[in-house]
Design an enzyme around this catalytic site. Structure first.
Site, short mmCIF file in Angstrom:
data_model
loop_
_atom_site.label_atom_id
_atom_site.label_comp_id
_atom_site.label_asym_id
_atom_site.label_seq_id
_atom_site.Cartn_x
_atom_site.Cartn_y
_atom_site.Cartn_z
N ARG A 7 36.69 41.94 38.17
CA ARG A 7 36.91 43.63 38.85
C ARG A 7 35.92 44.50 38.07
O ARG A 7 37.38 45.01 37.23
CB ARG A 7 38.13 43.89 40.67
CG ARG A 7 37.97 42.38 40.97
CD ARG A 7 39.26 43.11 42.34
NE ARG A 7 40.35 43.48 41.71
CZ ARG A 7 40.95 45.14 42.98
NH1 ARG A 7 40.72 44.06 44.18
NH2 ARG A 7 41.32 45.03 42.47
N THR B 273 35.48 50.50 41.33
CA THR B 273 34.46 50.47 42.53
C THR B 273 35.73 48.98 43.20
O THR B 273 35.34 48.52 43.85
CB THR B 273 32.78 49.44 42.74
OG1 THR B 273 33.06 48.36 41.86
CG2 THR B 273 32.03 50.59 42.39
N ASP C 44 48.57 44.05 38.39
CA ASP C 44 47.82 43.20 37.36
C ASP C 44 47.94 42.20 37.65
O ASP C 44 48.93 42.02 36.09
CB ASP C 44 47.00 44.56 36.56
CG ASP C 44 45.30 43.28 36.01
OD1 ASP C 44 44.97 41.96 35.77
OD2 ASP C 44 44.82 44.59 36.50
C1 PRP Z 1 41.92 40.24 39.36
C2 PRP Z 1 42.60 38.62 40.09
C3 PRP Z 1 41.61 37.96 41.49
C4 PRP Z 1 40.78 39.47 41.86
C5 PRP Z 1 41.28 39.82 43.13
O1 PRP Z 1 40.96 39.75 38.49
O2 PRP Z 1 42.50 37.35 38.85
O3 PRP Z 1 40.01 37.33 40.35
O4 PRP Z 1 41.43 40.15 40.76
O5 PRP Z 1 41.15 40.97 43.53
P1 PRP Z 1 39.84 40.80 44.58
O6 PRP Z 1 40.44 39.51 45.69
O7 PRP Z 1 39.44 42.01 45.13
O8 PRP Z 1 38.59 40.43 44.09
P2 PRP Z 1 40.64 40.89 37.78
O9 PRP Z 1 39.18 41.33 38.28
O10 PRP Z 1 41.93 41.28 37.78
O11 PRP Z 1 40.24 40.03 36.71
P3 PRP Z 1 41.12 39.23 35.66
O12 PRP Z 1 41.93 38.08 36.07
O13 PRP Z 1 40.65 39.20 34.11
O14 PRP Z 1 42.57 40.09 35.28
N1 URA Z 2 44.26 41.62 40.91
C1 URA Z 2 45.91 42.21 40.85
O1 URA Z 2 45.79 41.87 39.86
N2 URA Z 2 46.36 42.42 41.66
C2 URA Z 2 45.77 43.14 42.63
O2 URA Z 2 47.22 43.84 42.89
C3 URA Z 2 45.07 43.16 42.60
C4 URA Z 2 44.28 42.32 42.40
#
Ligand code: PRP
Ligand code: URA
Length: 204
Positions: A101, A105, A196
């Site tokens: 993400r 945004t 997170d």
């Molecule tokens: C987090 C999580 C999901 C996503 C959820 O990953 O593990 O993949 O956010 O958010 P969404 O439903 O709004 O798309 P992130 O993009 O933070 O990456 P990471 O796993 O590398 O930390």
């Molecule tokens: N991704 C995360 O890791 N935590 C949240 O709350 C939303 C997206």
């Protein structure tokens, strides 16, 4: 198509995961524990076939899993949910979809994809957080493009917005979650959530 874990151990483990004082080592163990419970729920209806064996006393017609299972963790946080599945299902095959993400945004960018054959298999996407649903929908789109027809999504914490987005884009896909939380904040983090997930899992 939403199934929320209903088990005292799940509630106990989720509370410890939410606790901001929980350190990465304990966080990984708790992730493993709640994912075991989720894996059992998400595979409750897997097909079986007859499998005759002999006990030390007599022959018996037992059951064996009939079809292949594929799990697809969304990198990176989904990696924390892989081992419970491979422990329970040693023959599972594992694909990977990398999505991240954008911090401003909250729109996910696809940076990696490596998938085994998906046709005719039960395919479970595993990702701990279902927030806006953008990542899950993108992953499910990719899997459909690669021939998956029997999909499920396994999450630890979900927001209603994410559940609605998945239901809208992929109406037939069941979502298995440890908890359904209140909603999202302005930065699209789940409330109360647990922060997170990837950062807490890997101490970043
Ligand atoms: C987090 C999580 C999901 C996503 C959820 O990953 O593990 O993949 O956010 O958010 P969404 O439903 O709004 O798309 P992130 O993009 O933070 O990456 P990471 O796993 O590398 O930390
Ligand atoms: N991704 C995360 O890791 N935590 C949240 O709350 C939303 C997206």
């Amino acid at each position: 198509m939403l199934r929320v874990l209903d088990h005292p151990l799940a509630a106990h483990v989720l509370t410890l995961l939410r606790d901001e004082t929980t350190k990465p080592a304990a966080f990984r163990t708790l992730t493993h524990q709640v994912t075991l419970l989720l894996a059992l729920e998400a595979t409750r209806d897997l097909a079986t076939k007859e499998h005759p064996v002999r006990t030390p006393l007599e022959p018996v017609t037992g059951r064996a899993l009939a079809r292949g299972l594929v799990i697809v963790p969304i990198l990176r946080a989904g990696l924390g949910m892989v081992q419970p599945f491979t422990d329970l299902f040693p023959d599972v095959t594992v694909g990977y979809v990398g999505l991240e993400r954008d911090h401003t945004t909250a729109v996910a960018r696809n940076y990696y994809c490596k998938l085994p054959p998906l046709a005719g298999k039960r395919v479970l996407v595993v990702d701990p957080m279902l927030a806006t649903g953008g990542s899950a929908v993108q992953a499910l789109d990719v899997l459909c493009e690669h021939g998956a027809t029997e999909l499920g999504l396994v999450c630890i914490v979900s927001a209603p917005e994410g559940v609605a987005a998945v239901a809208h884009a992929h109406p037939g896909v069941p979502v298995f979650t440890g908890a359904l939380d209140r909603g999202l904040n302005a930065r699209k983090y789940i409330l109360p959530g647990l922060g997170d997930f990837g950062d807490r899992l890997y101490g970043t």
